[in-house]
Scaffold this motif. Structure first.
Motif, PDB file in Angstrom:
ATOM      1  N   ARG A 140       0.845  -1.193   0.000  1.00  0.00           N
ATOM      2  CA  ARG A 140       0.000   0.000   0.000  1.00  0.00           C
ATOM      3  C   ARG A 140       0.888   1.254   0.000  1.00  0.00           C
ATOM      4  O   ARG A 140       1.374   1.694   1.022  1.00  0.00           O
ATOM      5  CB  ARG A 140      -0.897  -0.030   1.238  1.00  0.00           C
ATOM      6  CG  ARG A 140      -1.808   1.142   1.465  1.00  0.00           C
ATOM      7  CD  ARG A 140      -2.763   0.791   2.602  1.00  0.00           C
ATOM      8  NE  ARG A 140      -3.462   1.959   3.111  1.00  0.00           N
ATOM      9  CZ  ARG A 140      -3.099   2.660   4.187  1.00  0.00           C
ATOM     10  NH1 ARG A 140      -2.034   2.280   4.884  1.00  0.00           N
ATOM     11  NH2 ARG A 140      -3.785   3.698   4.591  1.00  0.00           N
ATOM     12  N   LYS A 154      -7.467  -0.783   5.625  1.00  0.00           N
ATOM     13  CA  LYS A 154      -7.043   0.608   5.488  1.00  0.00           C
ATOM     14  C   LYS A 154      -7.365   1.132   4.083  1.00  0.00           C
ATOM     15  O   LYS A 154      -6.981   0.518   3.088  1.00  0.00           O
ATOM     16  CB  LYS A 154      -5.542   0.724   5.750  1.00  0.00           C
ATOM     17  CG  LYS A 154      -5.111   0.150   7.093  1.00  0.00           C
ATOM     18  CD  LYS A 154      -3.599   0.248   7.239  1.00  0.00           C
ATOM     19  CE  LYS A 154      -3.135  -0.443   8.498  1.00  0.00           C
ATOM     20  NZ  LYS A 154      -3.240  -1.918   8.395  1.00  0.00           N
ATOM     21  N   TYR A 156      -7.591  -6.559  12.033  1.00  0.00           N
ATOM     22  CA  TYR A 156      -7.486  -5.102  11.982  1.00  0.00           C
ATOM     23  C   TYR A 156      -8.449  -4.551  10.925  1.00  0.00           C
ATOM     24  O   TYR A 156      -8.873  -5.263  10.014  1.00  0.00           O
ATOM     25  CB  TYR A 156      -6.052  -4.658  11.670  1.00  0.00           C
ATOM     26  CG  TYR A 156      -5.524  -5.133  10.331  1.00  0.00           C
ATOM     27  CD1 TYR A 156      -5.761  -4.433   9.154  1.00  0.00           C
ATOM     28  CD2 TYR A 156      -4.769  -6.310  10.239  1.00  0.00           C
ATOM     29  CE1 TYR A 156      -5.285  -4.872   7.941  1.00  0.00           C
ATOM     30  CE2 TYR A 156      -4.295  -6.758   9.028  1.00  0.00           C
ATOM     31  CZ  TYR A 156      -4.548  -6.031   7.880  1.00  0.00           C
ATOM     32  OH  TYR A 156      -4.079  -6.489   6.670  1.00  0.00           O
ATOM     33  N   PRO A 167     -10.613   0.837   0.269  1.00  0.00           N
ATOM     34  CA  PRO A 167      -9.900  -0.300   0.869  1.00  0.00           C
ATOM     35  C   PRO A 167     -10.092  -1.545   0.026  1.00  0.00           C
ATOM     36  O   PRO A 167     -11.079  -1.672  -0.711  1.00  0.00           O
ATOM     37  CB  PRO A 167     -10.556  -0.441   2.249  1.00  0.00           C
ATOM     38  CG  PRO A 167     -11.890   0.210   2.112  1.00  0.00           C
ATOM     39  CD  PRO A 167     -11.710   1.319   1.133  1.00  0.00           C
TER      40      PRO A 167
END
Length: 468
Positions: A191, A217, A214, A203
């Motif tokens: 990324r 992102k 998690y 994302p």
């Protein structure tokens, strides 16, 4: 001053005959066996250092990498042998650390960075005839699998700017390198956030049936974009990548691998276990069923793909039925390449704090031996499927077992052995022997679990073989 890295006992003799001022050991902490090898090596160096001191030729010893970060205090204080301890993100600080060591003090820096990728430090190819090279594209890992020490020794995920990666790959191409492997703890979660315009992307979508601990992102140029750009630099350069997590295989990546003739049709899909119960304890984020569905999707998307995987024998709480499910997964998938290890508990991990390493050592050893036996049986069958077929092989050099043979690797990253003979060049105009970095066509005549053997047909190119 000479910086000397070494990997076997012959190098110790070489150090005695040609004394180095500094010996740096680059270390890994993923498995206990790797750390034990370093402790053993330090014992050999202890005698060497004593002899150098008697001759008034001081020798400075440094431990670099993950083991340095994990065991700083133990390394510095155990027999006062090590002068320098530098963690994975402290390589820029080596000149200062060496200066401190030369003053007679121990020096250490094991701080982890949220930004360091060494994007502006391009490696130097020390072998002019090297046909292959590795390019680091990211550091760290966010997956937090319960058995894994990497997030604690390497830190959080951070990716190199694509521009710096492309610059390095172009440099390697200009030097004649014919195969590049993109490296990272989790390459396909790459990324690049280095420029403002990259930050508005959505994302990624995870593989079906997969999850993470998690929050995904948003933003950044993703791995598919990087793979696309890298593969365009040189159509005669093979591109591989490792190591990925199975959750991050969007269709764009699979389609790109299928379409581009210079992206190897070989994927590493680390399963770790064939039991959904154990996978949950490992915090892998998928079930056995989801993993098998991904394998089928990969094979539908990339016909003839070669698969490799990682497996851990004897993880915390693993029962005999869990082990047998791993055995059955090995048989069902039939991997071409496998990396299998017995579980070793690592401090700092979730397993260390929450689980019990309750599988006896002898049981771990027996289960590992069973997994290895099954893997080899199935890999021999998988590799046997190409007997009678022609394979494009990148020549690496002479075979270790016979000076009259050459070895190289095919697209699936399987070693291929063939006679060193004169054959037609790529244009069919002259006879010549194959050299490291050449592509040749080899007809496979036999196969084992690890090696293919064949007869040399002719020289070729990636572009030409793709059109045949």
């Amino acid at each position: 001053m000479t910086l000397e890295a070494f990997s076997n006992h012959y190098d110790l003799l070489r150090l005695l005959l040609w004394p180095a001022d500094v010996v740096l050991l680059v270390t890994c902490s993923v498995r206990e066996k790797a750390e034990q090898a370093i402790w053993n090596r330090l014992q050999h160096l202890k005698a060497l250092k004593a002899k150098r001191l008697q001759a008034r030729l001081p020798l400075h010893i440094g431990i670099l990498g993950c083991m340095a970060e994990r065991l700083k205090e133990k390394i510095l204080h155990k027999e006062k042998l090590v002068d320098i301890v530098a963690g994975p993100d402290a390589y820029r600080d080596l000149p200062r650390l060496l200066a401190v060591a030369e003053s007679g003090q121990q020096a250490a820096n094991v701080l982890l960075s949220l930004e360091e990728t060494y994007a502006d430090i391009l490696p130097v190819q020390t072998s002019a005839s090297g046909a292959t090279a590795f390019v680091s594209i990211m550091r760290g890992c966010d997956n937090m699998c319960s058995y894994c020490i990497v997030p604690f020794t390497r830190g959080r995920e951070r990716s190199r700017p694509i521009a710096s990666i492309l610059q390095e790959v172009k440099m390697l191409s200009d030097q004649g390198v014919r195969e590049v492997t993109l490296l990272g703890q989790n390459v396909n979660s790459f990324r690049d956030m280095s420029e403002v315009q990259f930050q508005s992307a959505a994302p990624p979508v995870l593989s079906r049936g997969f999850s993470t601990v998690y929050k995904p992102k948003p933003g950044g140029l993703r791995f598919a974009h990087l793979l696309d750009q890298v593969s365009r630099i040189d159509p005669e350069m093979r591109i591989r990548f490792t190591s990925p997590h199975p959750k991050d295989f969007p269709d764009e990546v699979l389609q790109l691998i299928q379409e581009r003739h210079n992206i190897c049709k070989q994927l590493h899909l680390p399963a770790q276990s064939g039991s959904s119960r154990v996978l949950e304890a490992m915090r892998r984020g998928y079930t056995r069923e989801a993993y098998l569905e991904l394998v089928q999707h990969v094979r539908d998307s990339i016909p003839g793909v070669s698969l490799s995987s990682d497996f851990i024998a004897g993880f915390c709480g693993e029962r005999e039925e869990d082990h047998q499910q791993t055995v059955s997964l090995l048989r069902e998938v039939r991997y071409n390449v496998g990396f299998l290890f017995a579980y070793s508990m690592r401090e700092k991990t979730r397993a260390y704090h929450r689980l019990q390493d309750d599988v006896p050592v002898d049981v771990k050893r027996r289960r590992l031996e069973e997994l290895i036996a099954v893997f080899r049986e199935e890999a021999a069958r998988a590799n046997g499927a190409v007997v009678g077929h022609s394979q494009v092989v990148l020549v690496e050099g002479p075979s270790k077992r016979s000076p009259s043979e050459l070895c190289g690797r095919n697209d699936g990253n399987i070693k291929v052995i063939f006679p060193d003979a004169e054959v037609e060049d790529a244009e069919g105009k002259a006879l010549r022997r194959a050299q490291p970095g050449d592509y040749v066509l080899v007809k496979v005549t036999s196969a084992s679990s690890q090696t293919l053997k064949g007869v040399l047909l002719c020289h070729t190119t990636l572009s030409r073989s793709a059109t045949c």
